[in-house]
Design a protein around this motif. Structure first.
Motif, PDB file in Angstrom:
ATOM      1  N   UNK A  11       2.049   1.650  -0.096  1.00  0.00           N
ATOM      2  CA  UNK A  11       1.187   0.983   0.883  1.00  0.00           C
ATOM      3  C   UNK A  11       0.093   1.963   1.307  1.00  0.00           C
ATOM      4  N   UNK A  12      -0.793   1.504   2.163  1.00  0.00           N
ATOM      5  CA  UNK A  12      -1.831   2.391   2.699  1.00  0.00           C
ATOM      6  C   UNK A  12      -1.219   3.555   3.470  1.00  0.00           C
ATOM      7  N   UNK A  13      -0.034   3.327   4.073  1.00  0.00           N
ATOM      8  CA  UNK A  13       0.657   4.374   4.836  1.00  0.00           C
ATOM      9  C   UNK A  13       1.493   5.292   3.954  1.00  0.00           C
ATOM     10  N   UNK A  14       1.718   4.881   2.705  1.00  0.00           N
ATOM     11  CA  UNK A  14       2.542   5.683   1.804  1.00  0.00           C
ATOM     12  C   UNK A  14       3.612   4.824   1.147  1.00  0.00           C
ATOM     13  N   UNK A  15       4.530   5.462   0.422  1.00  0.00           N
ATOM     14  CA  UNK A  15       5.567   4.720  -0.294  1.00  0.00           C
ATOM     15  C   UNK A  15       6.622   4.158   0.653  1.00  0.00           C
ATOM     16  N   UNK A  16       7.163   2.992   0.277  1.00  0.00           N
ATOM     17  CA  UNK A  16       8.256   2.384   1.037  1.00  0.00           C
ATOM     18  C   UNK A  16       9.279   1.810   0.063  1.00  0.00           C
ATOM     19  N   UNK A  17      10.466   1.553   0.591  1.00  0.00           N
ATOM     20  CA  UNK A  17      11.521   0.930  -0.188  1.00  0.00           C
ATOM     21  C   UNK A  17      12.354   0.015   0.691  1.00  0.00           C
ATOM     22  N   UNK A  18      13.145  -0.831   0.045  1.00  0.00           N
ATOM     23  CA  UNK A  18      14.025  -1.747   0.755  1.00  0.00           C
ATOM     24  C   UNK A  18      15.222  -2.071  -0.136  1.00  0.00           C
ATOM     25  N   UNK A  19      16.393  -2.135   0.448  1.00  0.00           N
ATOM     26  CA  UNK A  19      17.591  -2.547  -0.274  1.00  0.00           C
ATOM     27  C   UNK A  19      17.640  -4.065  -0.297  1.00  0.00           C
ATOM     28  N   UNK A  20      17.926  -4.621  -1.475  1.00  0.00           N
ATOM     29  CA  UNK A  20      17.937  -6.079  -1.622  1.00  0.00           C
ATOM     30  C   UNK A  20      19.010  -6.494  -2.631  1.00  0.00           C
ATOM     31  N   UNK A  21      19.608  -7.660  -2.406  1.00  0.00           N
ATOM     32  CA  UNK A  21      20.521  -8.211  -3.408  1.00  0.00           C
ATOM     33  C   UNK A  21      20.056  -9.586  -3.878  1.00  0.00           C
ATOM     34  N   UNK A  22      18.886 -10.008  -3.429  1.00  0.00           N
ATOM     35  CA  UNK A  22      18.334 -11.309  -3.838  1.00  0.00           C
ATOM     36  C   UNK A  22      17.437 -11.125  -5.056  1.00  0.00           C
ATOM     37  N   UNK A  23      18.045 -10.864  -6.189  1.00  0.00           N
ATOM     38  CA  UNK A  23      17.333 -10.559  -7.426  1.00  0.00           C
ATOM     39  C   UNK A  23      17.968 -11.329  -8.578  1.00  0.00           C
ATOM     40  N   UNK A  24      17.136 -11.820  -9.495  1.00  0.00           N
ATOM     41  CA  UNK A  24      17.659 -12.465 -10.697  1.00  0.00           C
ATOM     42  C   UNK A  24      16.606 -12.449 -11.799  1.00  0.00           C
ATOM     43  N   UNK A  25      17.086 -12.589 -13.025  1.00  0.00           N
ATOM     44  CA  UNK A  25      16.166 -12.746 -14.141  1.00  0.00           C
ATOM     45  C   UNK A  25      15.629 -14.168 -14.119  1.00  0.00           C
TER      46      UNK A  25
END
Length: 165
Positions: free
Chosen positions: A33-47
């Motif tokens: 982002x403009x402020x720098x890198x970010x991350x988030x833990x997520x389990x809502x993922x699929x192919x």
């Protein structure tokens, strides 16, 4: 004993519990982002598709990180291993938990976490409003797999792993 119900505000906890009976992988999604890198833990993922290569994940609109992930063009989705729980817990609590992992930057400035069983580097294709989440459909630009680490599994509100028979 079976519990049959019609989902609604008064049964939100029961619906969450029903969803929790489906095992999912544990991922950390990263972007810049403009402020720098970010991350988030997520389990809502699929192919989604092999041709073209597409995946989806769904950030919650209540997350303070939602707008950053919906507004970005590029992200990396990391399938986390059983030895990476400290990383997943850290990103569940704060967007700037990079001190808990070894990472480098992609050509788009997206943080790439090392040591994951699988990492997908993506470009967002579609953003779909879906209730209390946004569905992000992305083109997979690059995949990195690593031998060794087992993928972390989330089931019933707890971490686990899969053992083949």
């Amino acid at each position: 004993m079976a519990d049959t119900f019609i989902p609604g505000p008064d049964r939100a906890r029961a619906l969450r519990g029903a969803f929790g009976r489906f095992a999912t992988g544990v991922t950390v999604v990263t972007t810049t982002t403009e402020r720098g890198p970010i991350g988030i833990t997520a389990n809502s993922f699929t192919s989604v598709s092999l041709d073209p290569p597409l995946l989806l994940w769904c950030p919650a609109k209540t997350s303070q990180r939602h707008d950053a992930f919906v507004g970005t063009a590029h992200f990396a989705l990391h399938v986390m291993g059983t030895e990476q729980d400290a990383i997943t817990w850290a990103f569940a609590n704060t967007a700037e938990a990079f001190e808990h992992c070894d990472c480098s930057l992609s050509e788009h400035g997206v943080p790439l976490i090392a040591g994951c069983p699988v990492r997908f580097e993506c470009t967002i294709r579609d953003r779909i409003d879906a209730g209390d989440h946004t569905v992000i459909i992305a083109h997979i630009d690059r995949v990195t797999t690593e031998d060794g680490p087992e993928a972390r599994v989330f089931l019933g509100g707890d971490y686990g792993h899969f053992s083949a028979l």
